[in-house]
Design an enzyme around this catalytic site. Structure first.
Site: not given
Ligand code: 13P
Length: 259
Positions: A11-13, A104, A106, A176, A182, A222, A243-244
């Protein structure tokens, strides 16, 4: 028949611009193309979730590679119309994407998306033949109050369990925990396994043992090159939503190797 899969999704956000997005997608695909040993396409998949704007290009880059797909980070619940700035599931499908994230954390926290809305978004995704990757997970105070199972249960009951069994078989669930997203704080392998087993148990009660056994449940929060192997080695953890660590081809590849 839809079987349980092992999936690593990125997930590149809201990161990157077209040049870096193109480079990342190419780099991931080219690296994976040399790795027949990973077994992609044989019950294992990689899915990239770039921002909407880059999605058509990422779809084209992934197209020639077996077991690598692209999806959207969100979709609107309506089919079309006067919803300025929004993107319909049919549009996502029309550029060749195969998946969409739904709910998600967010989206839930910054954009006020609630279970009722997420049920509609899931419906829109399914009607357009997109695989919904339905996200659930508790906040830190909810875990501290020992309410995490109830929170996840209510997200699934309200968001997903209204689906008929034939439709539900197409769903992927991503657990999640919000406190792990994050933050660099990962759920322990035991915490992840415990929740995933709980989710599978709910699906068994709602549908059947066979449906539950064939459901793919991803962990997100994470997850990185160092902890992926331990997380993915749990019997109910079928991969990860990253994510990251999905923004660096090298790290992402190492996570895929852990699958
Ligand atoms: P991180 O891997 O950056 O914690 O993000 C997880 C995430 O929200 C994937 O959708």
């Amino acid at each position: 028949m839809i079987m349980r899969k092992r999936i690593v999704a990125g997930n590149w956000k809201m990161n990157m611009e077209i040049g870096s997005a193109r480079e990342l997608a190419r780099s991931v695909c080219n690296d994976l193309a040399t790795r027949a040993d990973l077994g992609l396409g044989k019950g294992k998949e990689v899915v990239l979730f770039p921002p909407y704007l880059f999605l058509p290009e990422v779809v084209e880059i992934c197209r020639e590679f077996v077991g690598i797909h692209a999806g959207a980070q969100n979709c609107h619940q309506e089919g079309k119309g006067a919803y300025t700035g929004e993107i319909a599931a049919s549009m996502i499908k029309s550029v060749g994407a195969t998946h969409t994230l739904i709910g998600h954390s967010e989206r839930r926290s910054y954009f006020g998306e609630d279970d009722e809305l997420l049920a509609k978004k899931t419906k829109a995704a399914m009607e357009n033949d997109l695989t919904p990757v339905f996200c659930c997970g508790e906040l830190l105070p909810e875990r501290e109050a020992n309410n995490h199972f109830e929170v996840v249960k209510s997200q699934l009951v309200n968001g997903l369990f209204w689906l008929e069994e034939v439709a539900f078989r197409h769903v992927v669930i991503a657990y999640e925990p919000v406190w792990a997203i994050g933050t660099g704080v990962t759920a322990s392998p035991e915490q992840a396994q415990e929740m995933h087993a709980f989710i599978r148990g709910l699906v068994k009660e709602q549908y059947s043992e066979e449906v539950a056994e064939n459901l793919t449940i991803l962990y997100g929060g994470s997850c990185n090159a160092k902890n992926a192997k331990e997380l993915f080695s749990n019997p109910d953890v079928d991969g990860g939503l990253i994510g990251g660590a999905s923004l660096k081809a090298h790290d992402f590849l190492q996570i895929i190797e852990a699958l």
